[in-house]
Design a protein around this motif. Structure first.
Motif: not given
Length: 118
Positions: A69-87
């Motif tokens: 989503d970030y690459l395609a649309y520039g949408v940042l996750p609400e919490d980068p730490a949660v996004d990183r952990l999920e990945r």
């Protein structure tokens, strides 16, 4: 998609790729090598001149540590730490995911029991 809008979108995606790569202090050559593409092709992507395949798009998000989503649309996750952990969790086996979830929950419970930081 209208040609003008497609070009604009390619430029925006390319800018995000370039920004992520430079924030990681990664050379164009090193990233291109990791993606098994030429540095020139990567340069064309970053400048919005070329449209990449879906497999390169997905690999880019993984290597750069950002969401699709970030690459395609520039949408940042609400919490980068949660996004990183999920990945990271999505890349593990179901058993390892369950063990990691249990460990994280125990760590959170221990932190809550210690009370608020002062």
């Amino acid at each position: 998609m209208e040609e003008r809008k497609k070009k604009q979108w390619l430029v925006q995606v390319g800018n995000r790729v370039w920004n992520c790569r430079t924030q990681l202090n990664m050379s164009r050559e090193k990233l291109a090598e990791g993606l098994d593409i030429t540095p020139q092709y990567l340069s064309d992507i970053e400048q919005g001149k070329k449209c990449m395949s879906m497999s390169i798009f997905v690999e880019l998000s993984q290597v750069l540590g950002v969401s699709l989503d970030y690459l395609a649309y520039g949408v940042l996750p609400e919490d980068p730490a949660v996004d990183r952990l999920e990945r990271h969790l999505r890349q593990t086996t179901p058993l390892d995911r369950e063990l990691a979830a249990r460990m994280l929950l125990l760590a959170l419970q221990a932190a809550e029991a210690m009370g608020p930081e002062e």
